[in-house]
Design an enzyme around this catalytic site. Structure first.
Site, PDB file in Angstrom:
ATOM      1  N   SER A 117      59.166-139.962  -2.156  1.00 12.91           N
ATOM      2  CA  SER A 117      57.879-140.519  -1.748  1.00 12.91           C
ATOM      3  C   SER A 117      57.851-140.795  -0.250  1.00 12.91           C
ATOM      4  O   SER A 117      57.956-139.873   0.555  1.00 12.91           O
ATOM      5  CB  SER A 117      57.580-141.780  -2.565  1.00 12.91           C
ATOM      6  N   ASP A 172      50.638-140.418   1.321  1.00 15.29           N
ATOM      7  CA  ASP A 172      52.057-140.708   1.460  1.00 15.29           C
ATOM      8  C   ASP A 172      52.843-139.399   1.321  1.00 15.29           C
ATOM      9  O   ASP A 172      52.267-138.315   1.210  1.00 15.29           O
ATOM     10  CB  ASP A 172      52.516-141.774   0.463  1.00 15.29           C
ATOM     11  N   ASP A 211      54.691-137.791  -0.899  1.00 20.87           N
ATOM     12  CA  ASP A 211      54.511-136.867  -2.028  1.00 20.87           C
ATOM     13  C   ASP A 211      53.056-136.765  -2.455  1.00 20.87           C
ATOM     14  O   ASP A 211      52.747-136.144  -3.470  1.00 20.87           O
ATOM     15  CB  ASP A 211      55.414-137.243  -3.206  1.00 20.87           C
TER      16      ASP A 211
END
Length: 454
Positions: free
Chosen positions: A99, A243, A245
């Site tokens: 992430s 963000d 991902d």
């Protein structure tokens, strides 16, 4: 390597530093354990743009295939694109991403068929136990015929599915700045936005898992400064930040001012309720604004309050048949997306709402942003339990005050509320406060912080 899985396997996923905490050898064991625990006979895998992601994802696929399981690799993708593949193909899935964490980290987000989450209570603890038992000896040999590993591109199908859920063809032309933070939004946005009446101003669309421009975490105000500036310079209608991902999106208005994720939750909830004839359940976690359940009720829906965390939201979505769910962390969940979270679908809803009328985004969201909020404030403490007990003692018995302990401690009155939750991974307490006006919020916030840090 000697792996400490207690530091690697979190509540909802696997996440750690590569190669210090885990590597491709361990990823292969996770692949074997995943198929044994889920009982899947076929799976789908995807990965983000981090340098270690292709190798880890490939090792996981080999571990799964060695147990007789056919693997479909969709390659570079956003996390919600992996959820799309899991839902559309009816396959258990694994997404390799950390992430918004720094470049040296990587992780695995796992799901069962239909994007149903795999967390500590839904298989992750069993996967961990198997991997731990295999670290020294390796996974036991399988009698099954090895499965196949094939590649399949899903980006166009993913984009078409999202555009089929939100019609943007008739909106007025909009100018939108998108900051992908060198993450997977740079891969998905051009295809999803193609052919729509949008003038796209891209920022940091180059896929680079070292994050050379800023951390790919738009909830940190430092990471949206470039976006805010560019929106003003371009005289754009809005800005969107994803963000790393690309499963979360954060919005700024035409002035470059941040739009509260609670306001986005309320806006999307109103649209989803209208699409469902003014009926339906909407999930919100306990740190979203008072405005969210108010807007849900005003639009005919039933709000349901949950703990913070995607596993709780997704479980409640499935149990209640909710049409939508939102978190103050900018995660948005949709029944029409297999109850999974997708920042891209939320972004399309915002674009459709803005482009369907003539006003500015700041004017549009004003009706959904009714109270003064503190945002999340973290405090390092030596004794989380002791500090929570001190807060409870300070407010318990006060006239007009109610306490609940659904998640941490929530203290409420007629004009304000605050919640304090312990971090699961760090010695932190997280404070969120809200009130009917800014001065009351500041007073409540400061009083709670004094006890937390006392």
């Amino acid at each position: 390597m000697t792996a400490d899985l207690s530091q690697l396997v979190k509540a909802y996923d696997v996440r750690g530093v590569v190669p210090d905490q885990w590597d491709e050898t361990l990823a292969e064991l996770f692949g074997a354990a995943f198929v044994q625990v889920t009982g899947a006979d076929a799976i789908v895998t995807g990965h983000d743009m981090r340098p270690s992601s292709p190798g880890l994802s490939g090792a996981f696929a080999r571990g799964a295939a060695a147990r007789g399981v056919d693997v479909t690799e969709i390659g570079l993708c956003s996390t919600d694109q992996l959820y799309y593949a899991s839902g559309a193909f009816g396959l258990a899935g694994a997404m390799f991403t950390a992430s918004h964490n720094p470049a040296q980290y990587n992780g695995i987000k796992m799901c069962r068929s239909g994007a149903a989450p795999v967390g500590q209570d839904t298989g992750l603890s069993e996967i961990r136990e198997l991997v731990e038992s295999w670290i020294d000896s390796g996974a036991p040999t399988s009698d099954a015929t090895p499965g196949t590993i094939t590649r399949r591109d899903t980006l166009d199908d993913y984009a078409a599915h999202l555009r089929g859920l939100v019609d943007l063809t008739a909106i007025r032309p909009l100018k939108v700045v998108v900051d992908a933070g060198n993450g997977m939004g740079g891969h998905t946005v051009p295809t999803v936005f193609a052919g729509l009446p949008l003038t796209l101003v891209p920022m940091y669309f180059e896929l680079d898992g070292t994050f050379p421009n800023h951390e790919a975490n738009p909830l940190d105000p430092a990471n949206i400064v470039d976006l805010q500036k560019r929106v003003r310079e371009e005289d754009a209608d809005l800005g969107i930040a994803f963000d790393g991902d690309a499963d979360r999106c954060f919005v700024v208005d035409e002035r470059g001012e941040p739009v509260s994720p609670s306001a986005i939750t309320a806006l999307v909830a109103a649209r989803e309720l209208a699409r469902n004839g003014g009926k339906g359940t909407v999930i919100h976690n306990l740190i979203t604004s008072w405005s969210v359940p108010e807007v849900v009720r005003e639009n005919g829906g039933t709000p349901v309050r949950t703990r913070v965390g995607h596993s709780f939201i997704k479980a409640e979505m499935a149990t209640s048949g909710a049409i939508f769910g939102g978190e103050h962390s900018a995660h948005y969940y949709f029944k029409d997306f297999w109850n999974a979270d997708t920042g891209m679908l939320a972004a399309l809803h915002v674009l459709a709402a803005l482009g369907g009328q003539e006003g500015t985004l700041s004017a549009l969201v004003a009706q959904y942003d009714r109270y003064a909020g503190s945002g999340e404030i973290n405090s390092t403490v030596d004794d989380q339990t002791g500090r929570l007990a001190a807060i409870k003692a300070a407010y318990e018995g006060r006239e007009g005050i109610t306490l609940d302990e659904l998640d941490g401690l929530t203290v409420s009155s007629a004009d304000w509320w605050f919640n304090v939750r312990p971090s699961n991974t760090e010695p932190l307490l997280r404070l969120n406060a809200e009130a009917r006006d800014g001065s009351t919020m500041a007073k409540v916030r400061d009083e709670a912080l004094a006890i937390i840090r006392g």
